[in-house]
Scaffold this motif. Structure first.
Motif, PDB file in Angstrom:
ATOM      1  N   PHE A 161       0.894  -1.025  -0.003  1.00 22.08           N
ATOM      2  CA  PHE A 161       0.059  -0.105   0.054  1.00 22.08           C
ATOM      3  C   PHE A 161       0.955   1.100  -0.083  1.00 22.08           C
ATOM      4  N   PRO A 162       1.306   1.832  -1.256  1.00 20.43           N
ATOM      5  CA  PRO A 162       2.264   2.831  -1.358  1.00 20.43           C
ATOM      6  C   PRO A 162       1.655   4.036  -0.471  1.00 20.43           C
ATOM      7  N   ALA A 163       2.583   4.775   0.044  1.00 21.01           N
ATOM      8  CA  ALA A 163       2.507   6.055   0.826  1.00 21.01           C
ATOM      9  C   ALA A 163       1.511   7.075  -0.113  1.00 21.01           C
ATOM     10  N   PRO A 164       0.866   7.950   0.697  1.00 18.09           N
ATOM     11  CA  PRO A 164       0.163   8.896  -0.370  1.00 18.09           C
ATOM     12  C   PRO A 164       1.162  10.085  -0.671  1.00 18.09           C
ATOM     13  N   GLY A 165       2.243  10.485  -0.218  1.00 20.60           N
ATOM     14  CA  GLY A 165       3.047  11.430  -0.384  1.00 20.60           C
ATOM     15  C   GLY A 165       4.126  11.346  -1.547  1.00 20.60           C
ATOM     16  N   SER A 166       5.218  12.099  -1.285  1.00 20.83           N
ATOM     17  CA  SER A 166       6.183  11.845  -2.332  1.00 20.83           C
ATOM     18  C   SER A 166       7.426  10.947  -1.971  1.00 20.83           C
ATOM     19  N   ALA A 167       7.840  10.064  -2.537  1.00 19.91           N
ATOM     20  CA  ALA A 167       8.933   9.322  -2.429  1.00 19.91           C
ATOM     21  C   ALA A 167      10.311   9.901  -2.119  1.00 19.91           C
ATOM     22  N   PRO A 168      10.960   9.088  -1.261  1.00 17.85           N
ATOM     23  CA  PRO A 168      10.819   8.032  -0.885  1.00 17.85           C
ATOM     24  C   PRO A 168      10.026   7.811   0.494  1.00 17.85           C
ATOM     25  N   ALA A 169       9.422   6.799   0.941  1.00 18.93           N
ATOM     26  CA  ALA A 169       8.742   7.163   2.154  1.00 18.93           C
ATOM     27  C   ALA A 169       8.892   6.004   3.240  1.00 18.93           C
ATOM     28  N   PRO A 170       8.849   5.972   4.472  1.00 15.44           N
ATOM     29  CA  PRO A 170       9.219   5.006   5.355  1.00 15.44           C
ATOM     30  C   PRO A 170       8.255   3.895   5.102  1.00 15.44           C
TER      31      PRO A 170
END
Length: 289
Positions: free
Chosen positions: A64-73
């Motif tokens: 489930f990818p993060a909604p914000g900019s990559a890279p995410a924790p």
């Protein structure tokens, strides 16, 4: 009372101590809620389902990818079910706890016992985390900020992941996992081997010992948070306290979070809400609060 087989427990008492469904009358409500909320999460949140991390039938994970900019924790969650039941699809709902704060969530599967043995099950979970670390950029994740948690048997597996020798296992850096959380977990498998559960688990003494986190404390590790429901039985509290003590004796950071009013099923339900006590504690550990 019969002959004690573990501490002061005879077989009947030990069976009762690890019968979570027998202790919580509305357990079925929570199991159904996990499944329902997870189905909703998969409909509402962008996701990549059933991604393979290995060749076995159970070696898949959901991202489930993060909604914000990559890279995410990245937060990797390991489901429970006494190693013999349930599925990652029952726990997609944990995305609600971590994704709104900017984390990518990965929920992993593994082959259930007794279709494989405990050694193989633990290996699969380690292989899943190694895959996540090595492929983080492909889904916008930050491999340098990889966290794990798990509930019940998943708490055991999260602790085993924290104790992994990653250079030996997969040629990875020693600090693959930044920090972790076990939630009402099982860290000493000897009483598990001696109670009713072993009819399915088929643990021998040596296998139980080498897969018990209290006997596999790492030389170095990131912080470990051990949450346990205040309404859990004495054995869950003993298991949590003994692992914390073993880590602290090694000079490792380990904190116990005794959650008043929570039982074995309500504590996992906390992860439906990012504002819950448990969600906030894990988000703090991740540096997201």
């Amino acid at each position: 009372m019969g002959q004690p087989i573990f501490l002061d427990y005879d077989r009947e008492a030990l069976d009762r101590e690890y019968d979570n469904r027998g202790k919580v009358t509305d357990f079925a409500h929570y199991l159904a809620r996990y499944t329902t909320e997870s189905a909703v999460a998969r409909r509402e949140v962008p996701c990549r389902l059933d991604v393979r991390y290995g060749p076995g039938a159970g070696e898949t994970l959901d991202i489930f990818p993060a909604p914000g900019s990559a890279p995410a924790p990245i937060h990797v969650f390991v489901h429970g079910g006494y190693w013999r039941a349930l599925d990652k699809a029952d726990f997609s709902y944990v995305v609600r706890a971590f994704r709104p704060a900017g984390a990518t969530v990965v929920v992993i599967n593994y082959a259930l016992l007794p279709s494989v043995d405990m050694d193989e099950l633990v290996r699969q979970c380690r292989a899943a985390v190694a895959w996540v670390y090595q492929n983080a950029r492909s889904f916008g994740g930050d491999a340098q900020r990889l966290f794990v948690s798990g509930h019940s048997a998943g708490g055991h597996l999260a602790a085993m992941l924290m104790s992994t020798d990653w250079p030996a296992f997969a040629g990875l850096p020693a600090d693959v996992i930044t920090a972790g959380c076990g939630i009402s977990g099982l860290y000493d498998l000897e009483p598990i081997r001696l109670c009713y559960l072993n009819a399915d688990l088929r643990l021998g003494p040596e296998q139980a010992r080498r897969n018990s986190p209290i006997h596999t404390v790492p030389a170095r590790s990131g912080p470990l948070l051990l949450a346990v429901g205040g309404l859990e039985g004495a054995e869950y509290h003993r298991q949590t306290d003994e692992l914390a003590l073993a880590w602290q004796k090694r000079g490792l950071a380990c904190e116990v979070m005794d959650m008043a009013g929570q039982n074995h099923f309500t504590i996992a339900d906390q992860l439906t809400d990012p504002a819950s006590e448990l969600s906030r504690a894990i988000l703090r550990q991740m540096g997201l609060r």
